[in-house]
Structures are given as structure tokens and as C-alpha cells.
Scaffold this motif. Sequence first.
Motif, short mmCIF file in Angstrom:
data_model
loop_
_atom_site.label_atom_id
_atom_site.label_comp_id
_atom_site.label_asym_id
_atom_site.label_seq_id
_atom_site.Cartn_x
_atom_site.Cartn_y
_atom_site.Cartn_z
N ASP A 52 132.29 12.02 42.36
CA ASP A 52 130.85 11.76 42.27
C ASP A 52 130.23 12.97 41.58
N ALA A 53 130.04 12.84 40.26
CA ALA A 53 129.59 13.96 39.42
C ALA A 53 128.07 14.00 39.40
N GLY A 54 127.50 15.06 39.97
CA GLY A 54 126.05 15.11 40.16
C GLY A 54 125.69 14.34 41.42
N CYS A 55 126.34 14.68 42.52
CA CYS A 55 126.29 13.85 43.74
C CYS A 55 124.96 13.91 44.46
N GLY A 56 124.11 14.90 44.16
CA GLY A 56 122.83 14.97 44.84
C GLY A 56 123.00 15.04 46.35
N THR A 57 122.31 14.15 47.06
CA THR A 57 122.34 14.15 48.53
C THR A 57 123.56 13.46 49.11
N GLY A 58 124.45 12.98 48.27
CA GLY A 58 125.71 12.44 48.76
C GLY A 58 125.74 10.98 49.12
N ARG A 59 124.68 10.24 48.82
CA ARG A 59 124.63 8.85 49.27
C ARG A 59 125.69 7.98 48.61
N VAL A 60 125.96 8.17 47.31
CA VAL A 60 126.97 7.36 46.63
C VAL A 60 128.35 7.72 47.14
N ALA A 61 128.61 9.02 47.26
CA ALA A 61 129.90 9.46 47.78
C ALA A 61 130.15 8.91 49.17
N ALA A 62 129.12 8.93 50.02
CA ALA A 62 129.28 8.44 51.38
C ALA A 62 129.59 6.95 51.40
N ALA A 63 128.90 6.18 50.56
CA ALA A 63 129.14 4.74 50.52
C ALA A 63 130.54 4.43 50.01
N LEU A 64 131.03 5.22 49.07
CA LEU A 64 132.40 5.01 48.57
C LEU A 64 133.42 5.41 49.63
N ALA A 65 133.16 6.50 50.34
CA ALA A 65 134.07 6.92 51.42
C ALA A 65 134.12 5.86 52.51
N ARG A 67 134.01 2.83 52.11
CA ARG A 67 134.85 1.74 51.59
C ARG A 67 136.32 2.15 51.48
N GLY A 68 136.65 3.31 52.01
CA GLY A 68 138.04 3.72 52.08
C GLY A 68 138.54 4.60 50.96
N HIS A 69 137.64 5.09 50.11
CA HIS A 69 138.06 5.92 48.98
C HIS A 69 138.01 7.41 49.35
N ALA A 70 138.81 8.20 48.67
CA ALA A 70 138.78 9.65 48.82
C ALA A 70 137.83 10.21 47.77
N VAL A 71 136.75 10.82 48.21
CA VAL A 71 135.66 11.17 47.30
C VAL A 71 135.39 12.67 47.33
N VAL A 72 135.22 13.23 46.14
CA VAL A 72 134.75 14.61 45.98
C VAL A 72 133.42 14.54 45.25
N GLY A 73 132.39 15.10 45.85
CA GLY A 73 131.07 15.15 45.23
C GLY A 73 130.79 16.55 44.72
N VAL A 74 130.18 16.63 43.54
CA VAL A 74 129.88 17.92 42.91
C VAL A 74 128.43 17.92 42.45
N ASP A 75 127.72 19.01 42.73
CA ASP A 75 126.36 19.15 42.22
C ASP A 75 126.07 20.62 42.01
N ALA A 76 125.23 20.93 41.03
CA ALA A 76 124.87 22.31 40.74
C ALA A 76 123.82 22.86 41.68
N ALA A 86 125.61 17.96 55.44
CA ALA A 86 125.02 17.74 56.76
C ALA A 86 124.92 16.27 57.10
N ASP A 87 124.58 15.44 56.10
CA ASP A 87 124.29 14.03 56.36
C ASP A 87 125.51 13.12 56.24
N HIS A 88 126.54 13.55 55.51
CA HIS A 88 127.63 12.64 55.18
C HIS A 88 129.00 13.28 55.37
#
Length: 200
Positions: A52-65, A67-76, A86-88
Amino acid sequence: MGKPTRWATDTEPGHSQWYVDRFRRLAAEGADLAGEARLVDALVPPGARILDAGCGTGRVAAALAARGHAVVGVDADPSLVEAARADHPGPRFLVADLAELDLPAHGEPAPFDAAVVAGNVMTFVAPGTERGVLAHIAAHVRPDGVVVVGFGTDRGYPLADLDADAVAAGLRPEHRFATWDLRPWHEEADFAVTVLRRPA
């Protein structure tokens, strides 16, 4: 970190906290925040490894996780990454500049099956780094993997430039839609979702 992103230079002080609060409020209200994740989930095998490139607050990464996926979120933005952690719980969230992305240096050497670049991320990177950002993301995706990019068409990054930058980054444009729920693309659309593939 390299050049300051537009997220840092073109927004008002306090914008990051406003953004965190906004998505926490939407989640509490039961808003559908998983549209991007549903599309990406349909493009990858079960248990995929997703960036999740530019993951922000992590909502997309959390939804993918979820669904059973292994997710790495990155943001500047460290404050957004702090909120995502904290949230996900579940995905791994890292502070990193997409224009200099080197996930093996962060202990993530394995390639990804897909990358998602949602939330107008490409219009918030530092000016002139768009091609480099796509190249760094592509370098982390396995051959035949996909990179899905979505942003508003009125935000200063023409789609012709995206397509040219993608090709220069070693990606092949494959599909374009007007929304994350796959409504057909048309030239008057105010949003574009582009599916790019790294050739095998």
C-alpha cells in the motif's frame, strides 16, 4: 527523505491530523472505506503480498489484511503512519519516501504481488518525482504483478503523463476505469483508476 512532497508543502498546518480525524469519523459512522481494497483483492490470488504505497491512515491496508493478504503500508508522513499503526493492527506500516523506496533496507526483501496507490497519492508526491515514484514501486512488484493507481483527473497530473511515466518505469497500462467500482472510463470522468502490469 528527498524533496518535500506536495502533501507537506501544499497543505495547511494541521492537515494531517484533520485527515486522521476525518477517516476515524467516517469509520465510526460506518462509511464504506474498502472500495479500493475490493478491486485489488479481485486482481490477486488469496494470501497475496501487497504494498500500500502512500498508505495514509491505513484504511486500504487494513481492508486488504482483513481479506487475508499480507500487507505493508508506506507513507512519508510520520503522523499518518502513527495513526495507521494505532488504528489497524495487522499490516506493517513504515515511514518512507516513495521517491526513494527501498523496502529491503526496512527488512522487507520479498517482492509484492501487487501495489495499490490510492487516495490521490500520485498528485501529492514531490513535483518531478512521479516517474521515479512509479519506478521505485514497480521495482518492488514481482514480474506479472499489478500496480493500481487512482487519482482525480483535475489534480495537475495528466493521464498522458501517467501513462508515459508508467511505461518508462517498466509498467504496461492494462485497464482504466472511472471509479474503484469499475464504472467505464470516459474522457469527462473526474477520477481515473489505472491498472498497470509489470511484464513477466
